[in-house]
Design a protein around this motif. Structure first.
Motif, mmCIF file in Angstrom:
data_model
loop_
_atom_site.group_PDB
_atom_site.id
_atom_site.type_symbol
_atom_site.label_atom_id
_atom_site.label_comp_id
_atom_site.label_asym_id
_atom_site.label_seq_id
_atom_site.Cartn_x
_atom_site.Cartn_y
_atom_site.Cartn_z
ATOM 1 N N LEU A 189 25.370 -8.463 -22.439
ATOM 2 C CA LEU A 189 26.437 -7.689 -23.012
ATOM 3 C C LEU A 189 25.886 -7.040 -24.134
ATOM 4 C CD1 LEU A 189 29.434 -6.682 -23.045
ATOM 5 C CD2 LEU A 189 29.904 -8.832 -24.557
ATOM 6 N N ILE A 190 25.969 -5.532 -23.930
ATOM 7 C CA ILE A 190 24.945 -4.692 -24.758
ATOM 8 C C ILE A 190 26.203 -3.727 -25.424
ATOM 9 C CG2 ILE A 190 23.368 -3.089 -25.042
ATOM 10 C CD1 ILE A 190 22.106 -4.215 -22.706
ATOM 11 N N ALA A 191 26.608 -3.634 -26.844
ATOM 12 C CA ALA A 191 27.367 -2.797 -27.088
ATOM 13 C C ALA A 191 26.468 -1.570 -27.892
ATOM 14 C CB ALA A 191 27.987 -3.393 -28.520
ATOM 15 N N GLU A 192 26.862 -0.484 -27.397
ATOM 16 C CA GLU A 192 26.102 0.849 -27.757
ATOM 17 C C GLU A 192 26.791 2.228 -27.546
ATOM 18 O OE1 GLU A 192 23.392 2.158 -28.439
ATOM 19 O OE2 GLU A 192 22.018 0.424 -28.444
ATOM 20 N N GLN A 193 25.986 2.949 -28.249
ATOM 21 C CA GLN A 193 26.616 4.461 -28.417
ATOM 22 C C GLN A 193 25.673 4.971 -27.526
ATOM 23 O OE1 GLN A 193 27.915 6.139 -32.057
ATOM 24 N NE2 GLN A 193 26.630 4.521 -32.999
ATOM 25 N N ASN A 194 24.533 4.703 -27.268
ATOM 26 C CA ASN A 194 23.583 5.275 -26.223
ATOM 27 C C ASN A 194 23.537 5.179 -24.754
ATOM 28 O OD1 ASN A 194 20.949 6.404 -25.391
ATOM 29 N ND2 ASN A 194 19.744 5.913 -27.241
ATOM 30 N N VAL A 195 24.019 6.141 -24.184
ATOM 31 C CA VAL A 195 24.118 6.210 -22.683
ATOM 32 C C VAL A 195 22.931 5.604 -21.934
ATOM 33 C CG1 VAL A 195 26.256 7.526 -22.721
ATOM 34 C CG2 VAL A 195 24.011 8.470 -22.291
ATOM 35 N N LYS A 196 21.710 5.765 -22.612
ATOM 36 C CA LYS A 196 20.511 5.518 -21.849
ATOM 37 C C LYS A 196 20.559 4.022 -21.303
ATOM 38 C CE LYS A 196 16.963 7.220 -21.115
ATOM 39 N NZ LYS A 196 16.546 7.791 -19.860
ATOM 40 N N PHE A 197 21.301 3.088 -22.107
ATOM 41 C CA PHE A 197 21.313 1.809 -21.817
ATOM 42 C C PHE A 197 22.220 1.517 -20.403
ATOM 43 C CE2 PHE A 197 19.634 1.522 -25.785
ATOM 44 C CZ PHE A 197 19.062 0.314 -25.976
ATOM 45 N N LEU A 198 22.744 2.600 -19.734
ATOM 46 C CA LEU A 198 23.549 2.519 -18.669
ATOM 47 C C LEU A 198 22.534 2.294 -17.449
ATOM 48 C CD1 LEU A 198 26.348 5.197 -18.588
ATOM 49 C CD2 LEU A 198 26.683 2.641 -19.133
ATOM 50 N N GLU A 199 21.352 2.516 -17.937
ATOM 51 C CA GLU A 199 20.325 2.203 -16.794
ATOM 52 C C GLU A 199 20.249 0.686 -16.435
ATOM 53 O OE1 GLU A 199 16.577 3.758 -18.237
ATOM 54 O OE2 GLU A 199 17.480 5.837 -18.437
ATOM 55 N N LEU A 200 20.491 -0.010 -17.320
ATOM 56 C CA LEU A 200 20.352 -1.548 -17.204
ATOM 57 C C LEU A 200 21.805 -2.123 -16.657
ATOM 58 C CD1 LEU A 200 18.879 -2.693 -20.649
ATOM 59 C CD2 LEU A 200 17.872 -2.887 -18.373
ATOM 60 N N GLY A 201 22.802 -1.406 -16.774
ATOM 61 C CA GLY A 201 23.936 -1.928 -16.519
ATOM 62 C C GLY A 201 24.689 -2.029 -15.217
ATOM 63 N N GLU A 208 37.618 2.154 -27.428
ATOM 64 C CA GLU A 208 38.043 3.270 -28.195
ATOM 65 C C GLU A 208 39.285 2.898 -29.269
ATOM 66 O OE1 GLU A 208 39.005 7.061 -26.171
ATOM 67 O OE2 GLU A 208 37.337 6.672 -24.688
ATOM 68 N N GLY A 209 39.216 3.044 -30.438
ATOM 69 C CA GLY A 209 40.330 2.836 -31.193
ATOM 70 C C GLY A 209 40.656 1.189 -31.190
ATOM 71 N N GLY A 210 39.644 0.575 -30.800
ATOM 72 C CA GLY A 210 39.826 -1.144 -30.589
ATOM 73 C C GLY A 210 40.491 -1.536 -29.354
ATOM 74 N N ARG A 211 40.569 -0.346 -28.405
ATOM 75 C CA ARG A 211 41.123 -0.747 -27.043
ATOM 76 C C ARG A 211 40.369 -0.380 -25.930
ATOM 77 N NH1 ARG A 211 45.664 1.067 -30.223
ATOM 78 N NH2 ARG A 211 47.472 -0.377 -29.963
ATOM 79 N N ILE A 212 40.023 -1.241 -24.728
ATOM 80 C CA ILE A 212 39.394 -0.887 -23.645
ATOM 81 C C ILE A 212 40.083 0.257 -23.016
ATOM 82 C CG2 ILE A 212 38.619 -1.585 -21.424
ATOM 83 C CD1 ILE A 212 37.056 -2.863 -23.821
ATOM 84 N N ARG A 213 39.457 1.404 -22.730
ATOM 85 C CA ARG A 213 39.841 2.532 -22.304
ATOM 86 C C ARG A 213 39.234 2.524 -20.729
ATOM 87 N NH1 ARG A 213 44.232 3.583 -25.481
ATOM 88 N NH2 ARG A 213 43.458 3.936 -27.802
ATOM 89 N N PHE A 214 38.341 2.168 -20.483
ATOM 90 C CA PHE A 214 37.698 2.462 -18.902
ATOM 91 C C PHE A 214 36.871 1.008 -18.710
ATOM 92 C CE2 PHE A 214 33.894 3.235 -16.191
ATOM 93 C CZ PHE A 214 34.357 3.473 -15.335
ATOM 94 N N GLY A 215 36.839 0.718 -17.585
ATOM 95 C CA GLY A 215 36.116 -0.400 -16.806
ATOM 96 C C GLY A 215 35.741 -0.100 -15.396
ATOM 97 N N GLY A 216 34.388 -0.109 -15.146
ATOM 98 C CA GLY A 216 34.075 0.248 -13.786
ATOM 99 C C GLY A 216 32.654 0.144 -13.861
ATOM 100 N N THR A 217 31.629 0.902 -12.992
ATOM 101 C CA THR A 217 30.440 0.947 -12.585
ATOM 102 C C THR A 217 29.805 2.071 -13.510
ATOM 103 O OG1 THR A 217 30.559 2.124 -10.685
ATOM 104 C CG2 THR A 217 30.638 -0.056 -10.543
ATOM 105 N N PRO A 218 28.529 2.106 -13.661
ATOM 106 C CA PRO A 218 28.078 3.334 -14.262
ATOM 107 C C PRO A 218 28.182 4.606 -13.591
ATOM 108 C CG PRO A 218 26.437 1.454 -14.704
ATOM 109 C CD PRO A 218 27.425 1.005 -13.635
ATOM 110 N N ALA A 219 28.173 4.572 -12.205
ATOM 111 C CA ALA A 219 28.391 5.710 -11.246
ATOM 112 C C ALA A 219 29.974 6.263 -11.445
ATOM 113 C CB ALA A 219 28.065 5.288 -9.620
ATOM 114 N N GLU A 220 30.820 5.279 -11.457
ATOM 115 C CA GLU A 220 32.111 5.725 -11.761
ATOM 116 C C GLU A 220 32.369 6.353 -12.942
ATOM 117 O OE1 GLU A 220 34.132 2.195 -8.944
ATOM 118 O OE2 GLU A 220 33.960 1.825 -11.366
ATOM 119 N N ILE A 221 31.795 6.044 -14.188
ATOM 120 C CA ILE A 221 32.006 6.567 -15.352
ATOM 121 C C ILE A 221 31.305 8.088 -15.493
ATOM 122 C CG2 ILE A 221 29.854 5.864 -16.493
ATOM 123 C CD1 ILE A 221 31.641 5.552 -19.039
ATOM 124 N N GLN A 222 30.155 8.099 -14.416
ATOM 125 C CA GLN A 222 29.577 9.538 -14.317
ATOM 126 C C GLN A 222 30.473 10.447 -13.712
ATOM 127 O OE1 GLN A 222 25.408 9.659 -13.732
ATOM 128 N NE2 GLN A 222 24.836 7.683 -14.629
#
Length: 252
Positions: A189-201, A208-222
């Motif tokens: 479980l990797i907490a990051e700002q750097n989107v390069k770590f999506l290579e692992l995910g 955002e603001g202490g709330r989960i705004r999105f959950g899915g796959t790296p392909a879906e976020i892109q």
């Protein structure tokens, strides 16, 4: 996929300030989950709460089917949770001493075997095993932080911004090291700002603001234009999907 870690409605904060609001995340066996968020989003607070370094105010934390929200940090570590903070090491201790400390709750025979395995994984650390951690380069300290966290044979390694303070070259080195660990069945479980770590995910959540705004796959976020703009700096008129090699650090 078998659930390893899950939070349901998790809430916590500092003093009178609430930071996390109803956070639901989960990590499966042998899965890598990336938690993306900017500074102040609540990532570190969430990591601390998972390890019992900060008490939860509401909700539940489950690990390997057990509710662990009232357990002390030591008991969570003994059950297979490991935490790598942004610093990750004790700079005044040697490489050997840091790894020994990471295996504090591990039988000595297994700790020695595990140390040998970690030095095979990180040969540069073996060369510097008698050196103080504070004298290592930034990338070497990150490797030591990973090795220290892995010394206790955890089931899940929770990491707080492993890219912090590193050049892009060393970020790539850390990602390769984590990929090798993941290949052995370790969950991350990797907490990051750097989107390069999506290579692992395998999956990604945004906080955002202490709330989960999105959950899915790296392909879906892109594939989501708003999320691409927020995390990759790409707008609606950009052709095609962003290449992962173009992903950049979202710190501003």
């Amino acid at each position: 996929m078998t659930e390893l870690l899950a939070t349901r409605g998790l809430e916590t904060g500092y003093g009178t300030m609430q930071v996390l609001w109803g956070v639901d995340i989960d990590v499966g066996e042998s899965e890598t989950v990336v938690l993306l968020g900017s500074n102040g989003a609540g990532k570190t607070t969430l990591m601390k709460c998972l390890l019992g370094l900060l008490p939860q105010r509401g909700g539940e934390i489950r690990f390997r089917g057990e509710s662990i929200g009232r357990l002390p940090t030591r008991a969570r570590v003994q059950r297979g949770l490991a935490f790598m903070s942004e610093l990750g090491v004790f700079p005044d201790l040697t490489v050997d001493e840091n790894i020994d400390l990471g295996a504090l709750f591990t039988p000595r025979a297994r700790a020695r075997t595990r140390a040998a395995e970690l030095y095979d994984l990180f040969p540069v650390l073996k060369e510097k095993r008698r050196q103080a951690a504070g004298g290592l380069s930034g990338g070497q300290r990150k490797m030591l932080g990973i090795a220290k966290a892995l010394a206790g044979d955890p089931k899940l390694l929770v990491m707080d911004e492993p890219s912090a303070g590193l050049s892009p070259l060393f970020v790539a080195t850390v990602i390769r090291s984590l990929a090798a660990c993941r290949a052995g069945g370790l969950s991350l479980l990797i907490a990051e700002q750097n989107v390069k770590f999506l290579e692992l995910g395998d999956r990604v959540f945004t906080l955002e603001g202490g709330r989960i705004r999105f959950g899915g796959t790296p392909a879906e976020i892109q594939a989501d234009d708003g999320l691409r703009r927020a995390y990759f700096g790409l707008g609606q008129d950009d052709p095609g999907q962003p290449d992962r090699g173009q992903a950049h650090d979202v710190r501003t």
